[in-house]
Write an enzyme that holds these catalytic residues in place. Structure first.
Site, PDB file in Angstrom:
ATOM      1  N   GLY A  33       5.037  -6.003   3.991  1.00 25.69           N
ATOM      2  CA  GLY A  33       4.491  -4.822   3.329  1.00 25.69           C
ATOM      3  C   GLY A  33       3.026  -4.995   3.009  1.00 25.69           C
ATOM      4  CG  ASN A  34       0.548  -1.963   2.802  1.00 30.06           C
ATOM      5  OD1 ASN A  34       0.293  -1.223   1.859  1.00 30.06           O
ATOM      6  ND2 ASN A  34       1.166  -1.542   3.902  1.00 30.06           N
ATOM      7  NE  ARG A  35      -2.611  -6.236  -4.154  1.00 34.60           N
ATOM      8  CZ  ARG A  35      -3.812  -6.544  -4.646  1.00 34.60           C
ATOM      9  NH1 ARG A  35      -4.584  -7.372  -3.982  1.00 34.60           N
ATOM     10  NH2 ARG A  35      -4.220  -6.025  -5.771  1.00 34.60           N
TER      11      ARG A  35
END
Ligand code: CTP
Ligand code: CA
Length: 236
Positions: A33-35
């Protein structure tokens, strides 16, 4: 009655906005995922609806509460997705009759080549690496198949040491994507993601700075819509 008389400067506009961070499964319990918090994209949707547009908001993973206002708005339809492929399918099917498409989502560039049906375990031996394959560029596909009069807007979160390099990178990205507007926002380990304030520089199709805005993510969203309107009102 007041509502029936409501006219905003985006009245009648059909808008698609994507937001949030996609998640690419590794196995049933893990993902890449990512932030991205999804907050800026949600504000882009809410700002458009507040100005009269009808909005289809395609949301990947977002932080808690980020979609609350959008979900309550009578002119916003929210669709939830998980992976980049799901986001691409949802945005592309909605984009056909849209006047404006704004891709704010942080789309995973890669997905896991072979997703495991069972949870990976150290008992199977140490994991050395995970093979990845590149995801389709949704924005490039939208630009390639866009209908006449449709405005396509991209976002780019970039890290850079100096402003000139940041702008140069954004200009290259705008050209590569072929979008009408590219909103650049600088990110680092702390800036951009969970923050409620944001700063964007918007590059136009002439590669000039079309707009620049700092403030709350809602203020930044409104400035972006001003820039979109300016592009749409400009003689072709
Ligand atoms: N985007 C997309 N599909 C992808 C990746 C990105 O539609 N597979 C969109 C994003 O939603 C954003 C824009 O493209 O609006 C720019 O995303 P960015 O990650 O900055 O661009 P990339 O082309 O992936 O370049 P980079 O290698 O720098 O990540
Ligand atoms: Ca990317």
């Amino acid at each position: 009655f007041a509502l029936a008389l409501f006219t905003g400067d985006l009245d009648g506009l059909e808008v698609v906005v994507s937001t949030g961070g996609t998640r690419e499964p590794i196995d049933p319990v893990r993902y890449i995922g990512n932030r991205s918090s999804g907050r800026q994209g949600a504000e882009v949707a809410v700002a458009a609806a507040a100005r009269g547009a009808h909005v289809r908001l395609v949301a990947a993973h977002v932080d808690g509460g980020v979609l609350d206002e959008a979900s309550r708005h009578p002119r916003i339809e929210v669709t939830r997705v998980g992976t980049a492929a799901e986001l691409g399918a949802a945005v592309t099917s909605s984009a056909g009759d849209a006047d404006v498409v704004v891709m704010v989502a942080a789309v995973a560039d890669y997905r896991v080549a072979e997703v495991s049906d069972s949870k990976l375990s150290k008992e199977d031996g140490p994991l050395q690496s995970i093979a990845l394959v590149q995801n389709d560029d949704i924005l490039a596909g939208l630009v390639a198949s866009r209908r006449a009069g449709q405005t396509v807007v991209g976002f780019a979160a970039e890290t850079a040491t100096d402003g000139a390099e940041l702008l140069a990178r954004a200009r290259r990205k705008r050209q590569r994507k072929g979008v009408d507007l590219l909103a650049l926002n600088e990110v680092g380990w702390s800036a951009g993601f969970e923050a409620s304030d944001n700063h964007i520089v918007v590059i136009g199709s002439d590669d000039e700075v079309a707009a620049e805005a700092s403030g709350t993510k809602r203020e930044v969203a409104d400035a972006l819509w001003d820039a979109v309107l300016a592009v749409r009102d400009a003689p072709a």
